[in-house]
Every structure is written in structure tokens, then in C-alpha cells.
Design an enzyme around this catalytic site. Structure first.
Site, mmCIF file in Angstrom:
data_model
loop_
_atom_site.group_PDB
_atom_site.id
_atom_site.type_symbol
_atom_site.label_atom_id
_atom_site.label_comp_id
_atom_site.label_asym_id
_atom_site.label_seq_id
_atom_site.Cartn_x
_atom_site.Cartn_y
_atom_site.Cartn_z
ATOM 1 C CE1 TYR A 182 29.297 14.160 22.005
ATOM 2 C CE2 TYR A 182 28.860 13.922 24.350
ATOM 3 C CZ TYR A 182 28.403 14.013 23.043
ATOM 4 O OH TYR A 182 27.055 13.952 22.792
ATOM 5 C CE LYS B 13 28.953 7.707 20.887
ATOM 6 N NZ LYS B 13 28.067 8.018 21.970
ATOM 7 N NE ARG C 24 17.842 5.445 43.085
ATOM 8 C CZ ARG C 24 18.150 5.645 44.364
ATOM 9 N NH1 ARG C 24 19.403 5.870 44.732
ATOM 10 N NH2 ARG C 24 17.219 5.621 45.290
ATOM 11 C CG ASP D 187 35.772 9.877 27.013
ATOM 12 O OD1 ASP D 187 35.705 8.737 26.538
ATOM 13 O OD2 ASP D 187 34.874 10.733 26.868
HETATM 14 N N1 LCS Z 1 32.574 10.730 25.545
HETATM 15 C C1 LCS Z 1 32.776 10.643 24.221
HETATM 16 C C2 LCS Z 1 34.182 10.600 23.686
HETATM 17 C C3 LCS Z 1 31.704 10.615 23.345
HETATM 18 O O1 LCS Z 1 31.947 10.517 22.034
HETATM 19 C C4 LCS Z 1 30.389 10.691 23.868
HETATM 20 C C5 LCS Z 1 29.196 10.699 22.981
HETATM 21 C C6 LCS Z 1 30.213 10.793 25.262
HETATM 22 C C7 LCS Z 1 31.327 10.797 26.071
HETATM 23 C C8 LCS Z 1 28.836 10.841 25.889
HETATM 24 O O2 LCS Z 1 28.224 9.600 25.784
HETATM 25 P P1 LCS Z 1 26.650 9.330 25.658
HETATM 26 O O3 LCS Z 1 25.992 10.014 26.803
HETATM 27 O O4 LCS Z 1 26.188 9.885 24.361
HETATM 28 O O5 LCS Z 1 26.546 7.848 25.753
HETATM 29 N N2 LCS Z 1 29.496 10.995 21.645
HETATM 30 C C9 LCS Z 1 28.647 11.227 20.672
HETATM 31 C C10 LCS Z 1 29.035 11.605 19.388
HETATM 32 O O6 LCS Z 1 30.186 11.829 19.010
HETATM 33 N N3 LCS Z 1 27.960 11.707 18.632
HETATM 34 O O7 LCS Z 1 26.806 11.502 19.349
HETATM 35 C C11 LCS Z 1 27.166 11.168 20.718
#
Ligand code: LCS
Length: 393
Positions: free
Chosen positions: A111, A208, A58, A183
Site C-alpha cells: 500500500y 476494509k 489511550r 499486512d
Molecule cells: N494496508 C493496506 C493493504 C491498505 O490497503 C491500507 C489502506 C492500509 C494498510 C492503511 O490503512 P488505513 O490507514 O487507510 O486504515 N488502503 C487504502 C486503499 O487501498 N485505498 O484507500 C485506503
């Protein structure tokens, strides 16, 4: 390896990779929760920060550390903090930099959950926030209060593809002594490096484009300087939203081909955006590489390409959008983005459904908006698939 004089693609392959005792070409998976100290004094020194030995996964782990070093190298930052998810990274940032009575100004069309957690939950602990259209830097200036601490930017924004001027944001932050966070999920460091513009922190949903294969969930933060890295790292450890070594290995493996995937994805995306823009059933298309994008010039200035994400609306609104989503065969009807496979989804009923409807609409996330994440398939096949879907409307 010293990567100072290497290009981006060489760094993707070699940064963060360390020599192990067997000469492994790839970073080994240290699938362990804990590490044996050499002595009681060594253990104490590790905990005191006087020795950088490994303690507990951790806190630190060689496989996770290799990914953190790779990302710090690519983003031109001080060091990285890997997290269990992108939302783990978002919460680590909010928790480490904001407290009771502090205020944050953010891009309205972020998001969905990044905004929902702030407005629904951090507000319960006395954290204040204002969401504005950050395409116009004046809106940021007007939203700043005496207690503002953080400017939180997502560019291009998910899913509106709105672009915020990174240079202007840093200028405003310096006038008011504020911390800046970007971001960078939609771009990856292949297309945009906010720390080079003077941002303090950059983060990604590593789920992503960085991982790129739709097979893990993860997040990563990179700090420009030690003074901001230290509290962020300490918070991730305390929250316990660390990455797992196997997850880190998968991301390192996926990232080797980031440039190749991004190049194909954005070449496909431009052709698809042009196809959609000309199609009689399409009302509008938002893609930073189209001259019709209101911030095409800004995209040219601060991004080195236009990425693989497209938003569009059909003339028949959401009903037409649903017909399209139910008709496409090659594009998967699924959330997430940035993988090798093309995905289509409907933000108003899926990724941004928990947002207040009025806030959602005023942020440009209309009921009819459809989001397309372009993969690396043959573009002719993707266009044919969209074409047959549009014919069904
Ligand atoms: N920031 C952005 C721009 C994102 O698109 C997402 C997830 C996150 C943060 C959060 O990340 P995660 O915890 O899912 O790894 N975006 C998603 C989307 O557009 N569709 O499903 C998840």
C-alpha cells in the site's frame, strides 16, 4: 467464553464478548476517557501492571479490549493492539521494531503510504529499507544485510495482487533471526492466518473487509507472543494512535458477518474476473482465483479462498480506464476497499500517487492498472454495469 473448540464463524460471534452486569448480548460502548480507581493503592497497582484494571482509554478500555480479544482469537495470536487507522498500525510497528541503523526488507508493491512513510520519513531518522519483489523469496535473501531486523510482507499486495510465500518468508527469517510482519488486509483471517505460518506479527487496515461497511477507519495488530506484543502495545500508547470505543463497537458489529460477506464478495469476484478475462477490451486480469494468475497454486496453498479484490488493465491503457471509471454507475469511483459496496479506483493517480513513478512502475503498478473491490451486490448487476462501461470505450 472459551472458544478453543469453536469454528471460525462461531468465534466471530462469541469471541471477545464479555458478561456485563446487565447481561447485554452485545459489547457495550464504554465511551469514557478515564476510569475511577478503587483506592490510591489500586491506581498504583494498575500503573505498575500488578492489576489489570482499566486506567485511561489511550491505554486500555473494555470495548476496545473486546475487539482486541476477538482479533487475537481469530488470528490465533497472543493479544491484539487496536489503532486509530491502518497507518497507525503501520507506524506503531515501524516505531517499535526499528531504530537508527536498522534495516527492513519489504514487498515492493505495498500500500503506497506504507512505503512512502518509510522512504521519506523513517530514512530521516537513520532507518534503512529495501523494497523487492517478494514473489521470489530469493530476492528477499539477496536483500538481507548485517543490520536487517524486519521482513515486512503484504500478500496479496495492494494493488498488484502479487502473492508472497508465507512459509518461505518464515524459513528465511529463522535463518537470519529476523522479525516477520504480514499486512493481512486483503484477506482478513477468514482467508489467511500468517501467525499459523510462524509470522511474529499480523496487522490489518480494519477499515476494509473486517469492518466491511465503509463507515469507520481503524487498524489492528496481533502479536504471536508476549515478548513482541509488549513493545508494540507500549509504542501504540506512547504514539497515541489508539482506537476510540465507538469505533471499536462499530468494528465488532461489522465483523459478526465477516464470513457471510467474504463468501459473497469472493463468489462475485471470481465471476467478474472470468467476465473481464474473456472481454475483448481487457489486456490482462490479476485475480488469485484465476488459473492465469502466476501464483494460483501458491494462493491455493496458503489462502482458503481468493478474496474480493481484482486488478486489471484495458487494452486502451489509462484513457480507456478513465472512460470505464467515469461510466460505471453501480460501482462507486472511490478509494478504500473491502466494503459491502463495490468500488473502482486508479492506483497510479490515487492510492499510490505519492510513490516515486519509477518505483511504482517497477513494482507492477502500471499507469493503466484499474483496481476493483467487489461488494455483495447481485453479480449480474455488477457485470452489466461493467459491460455498459466497457462498451463506451
Ligand atoms: N494496508 C493496506 C493493504 C491498505 O490497503 C491500507 C489502506 C492500509 C494498510 C492503511 O490503512 P488505513 O490507514 O487507510 O486504515 N488502503 C487504502 C486503499 O487501498 N485505498 O484507500 C485506503
Amino acid at each position: 467464553m472459551d472458544t478453543k473448540n469453536l469454528g471460525f464463524d462461531s468465534r466471530l460471534i462469541h469471541a471477545g464478548v464479555f458478561e456485563d452486569q446487565f447481561g447485554s448480548a452485545t459489547v457495550p460502548i464504554y465511551q469514557t476517557s478515564t476510569f475511577k480507581f478503587k483506592s490510591a493503592d489500586h491506581g498504583a497497582a494498575c500503573f505498575a501492571g500488578e492489576d489489570d484494571g482499566y486506567i485511561y482509554t489511550r491505554i486500555n478500555n473494555p470495548t476496545i479490549g473486546a475487539l482486541e480479544d476477538l482479533m487475537a482469537d481469530l488470528e490465533n495470536g497472543y493479544r491484539g493492539v487496536a489503532c486509530s487507522s491502518g497507518m497507525g498500525a503501520v507506524n506503531t510497528i515501524y516505531m517499535s521494531l526499528l531504530g537508527k541503523g536498522a534495516h527492513m526488507v519489504s514487498t515492493a508493491a505495498v500500500y503506497g503510504p506504507s512505503r512512502v512513510v518509510m522512504e521519506k520519513h523513517y530514512s530521516r531518522f537513520g532507518v534503512e529499507s529495501t523494497y523487492v519483489d517478494t514473489c521470489d523469496p530469493e530476492n528477499i535473501r539477496k536483500a538481507i544485510r548485517h543490520n536487517t531486523k524486519l521482513l515486512y510482507i503484504e500478500t496479496p499486495a495492494n494493488p498488484t495482487m502479487d502473492i508472497t510465500d508465507l512459509e518461505e518468508v518464515v524459513k528465511i527469517a529463522r535463518e537470519h533471526n529476523l522479525i516477520t510482519v504480514a499486512d493481512n488486509t486483503f484477506c482478513s483471517p477468514f482467508l489467511q492466518r500468517p501467525l499459523d505460518f510462524g509470522f511474529d506479527l499480523v496487522f490489518h487496515s480494519i477499515t476494509k473487509f473486517l469492518n466491511g461497511h465503509a463507515d469507520i477507519v481503524g487498524g489492528i495488530i496481533v502479536a504471536k507472543e508476549k515478548k513482541i506484543y509488549d513493545p508494540v502495545r507500549a509504542m501504540m500508547i506512547t504514539l497515541g494512535c489508539n482506537m476510540d470505543p465507538h469505533q471499536a463497537y462499530m468494528v465488532i458489529r461489522g465483523m459478526k458477518t465477516l464470513s457471510l460477506r467474504m463468501e459473497r464478495s469472493q463468489a462475485n469476484a471470481l465471476k467478474i474476473a472470468e467476465f473481464l478475462e474473456k472481454h475483448p477490451k481487457v489486456k490482462w486480469v490479476k485475480y488469485p482465483g484465476l488459473k492465469s494468475h502466476p501464483q494460483f497454486e501458491l494462493a491455493m496453498k496458503q489462502m482458503s479462498g481468493f478474496g474480493g479484490m481484482i486488478s486489471f488493465e484495458l487494452k486502451g491503457g489509462i484513457e480507456a480506464g478513465k472512460t470505464l471509471m467515469n461510466s460505471v454507475k453501480l460501482a462507486l469511483l472511490a478509494v478504500s476497499l473491502g466494503g459491502v459496496e463495490t468500488l473502482i479506483q486508479h492506483p497510479a493517480s490515487m492510492t499510490h500517487s505519492k510513490m516515486d513513478k519509477q518505483d511504482r512502475e517497477s513494482s507492477g503498478i502500471t499507469d493503466g492498472l484499474v483496481r476493483f473491490s467487489v461488494g455483495i451486490e447481485n453479480v449480474e448487476d455488477l457485470i452489466a454495469d461493467l459491460g455498459q462501461g466497457l462498451d463506451k470505450i
